[in-house]
Design a protein around this motif. Structure first.
Motif, mmCIF file in Angstrom:
data_model
loop_
_atom_site.group_PDB
_atom_site.id
_atom_site.type_symbol
_atom_site.label_atom_id
_atom_site.label_comp_id
_atom_site.label_asym_id
_atom_site.label_seq_id
_atom_site.Cartn_x
_atom_site.Cartn_y
_atom_site.Cartn_z
ATOM 1 N N TRP A 115 0.805 -1.213 0.000
ATOM 2 C CA TRP A 115 0.000 0.000 0.000
ATOM 3 C C TRP A 115 0.843 1.270 0.000
ATOM 4 O O TRP A 115 0.519 2.249 -0.683
ATOM 5 N N PHE A 116 1.912 1.294 0.787
ATOM 6 C CA PHE A 116 2.669 2.542 0.957
ATOM 7 C C PHE A 116 4.024 2.541 0.258
ATOM 8 O O PHE A 116 4.696 3.560 0.218
ATOM 9 N N PRO A 118 4.861 2.407 -3.035
ATOM 10 C CA PRO A 118 4.982 3.359 -4.145
ATOM 11 C C PRO A 118 5.126 4.804 -3.681
ATOM 12 O O PRO A 118 5.899 5.579 -4.252
ATOM 13 N N PHE A 119 4.404 5.177 -2.623
ATOM 14 C CA PHE A 119 4.522 6.542 -2.112
ATOM 15 C C PHE A 119 5.897 6.784 -1.493
ATOM 16 O O PHE A 119 6.479 7.859 -1.643
ATOM 17 N N ALA A 120 6.422 5.768 -0.799
ATOM 18 C CA ALA A 120 7.755 5.892 -0.206
ATOM 19 C C ALA A 120 8.820 6.035 -1.302
ATOM 20 O O ALA A 120 9.747 6.855 -1.172
ATOM 21 N N LEU A 122 8.338 7.242 -4.326
ATOM 22 C CA LEU A 122 8.146 8.566 -4.927
ATOM 23 C C LEU A 122 8.757 9.643 -4.037
ATOM 24 O O LEU A 122 9.451 10.549 -4.521
ATOM 25 N N PHE A 123 8.553 9.552 -2.734
ATOM 26 C CA PHE A 123 9.116 10.522 -1.805
ATOM 27 C C PHE A 123 10.643 10.446 -1.807
ATOM 28 O O PHE A 123 11.331 11.476 -1.838
#
Length: 161
Positions: A115-116, A118-120, A122-123
């Protein structure tokens, strides 16, 4: 004589084609659902849109045409015909194939990276780009001009004025 033969041949061909079409129309039948019970079919369709094809992996069971997807839909149909609820069918399939069978896996400790992640990434990429641009800017500001570069800049400034 060739014309008459050709005309008769075409007439016989058209006659046979017309008969074939009539026979097909007489034998044609409307497609029936696999299960006569419409409630079961609605439940199968609903669950097929929530579950992932294990072969295609990027399609729901409803979208997939693989043999395994057809088998899973049939298995869901049999369980639904027995009166099992949606949650009971999903629980059975998750117990058998794991959370991967769900098209939208639940948020829990084993799926948190899913869940997280891809966001990590990207960040981390944005931070890395920011740091790289700051270093490049600092290096460009700190580097003095060579003698040749200073002479060229002076020439260009004198030409313009």
């Amino acid at each position: 004589m060739n014309r008459i033969f050709l005309f008769r041949l075409i007439t016989v061909f058209c006659f046979l084609l017309a008969i074939n079409t009539l026979i097909q129309a007489a034998w044609a039948d409307e497609a029936r659902p696999l299960q006569e019970n419409a409630v079961v079919e609605v439940q199968v369709q609903r669950l097929s849109e929530e579950l992932r094809c294990l072969v295609c992996q990027n399609q729901t069971l409803a979208d997939s045409h693989s043999e395994l997807a057809e088998d899973l839909r049939q298995e869901i149909r049999e369980m639904a015909a027995k009166g099992m609820s949606d949650q009971a069918i999903i629980d059975y399939l998750v117990a058998r194939y794991g959370d991967f069978v769900r098209y939208r896996p639940p948020l829990k400790s084993t799926t948190i990276l899913l869940w997280f992640g891809p966001f990590a990434l990207l960040f981390a990429g944005a931070v890395g780009l920011f740091v790289m641009l700051r270093r490049r800017e600092k290096q460009a500001a700190d580097a003095p001009l060579s003698v040749d570069e200073t002479n060229k800049v002076s020439e260009l400034l004198n030409k313009e004025s």
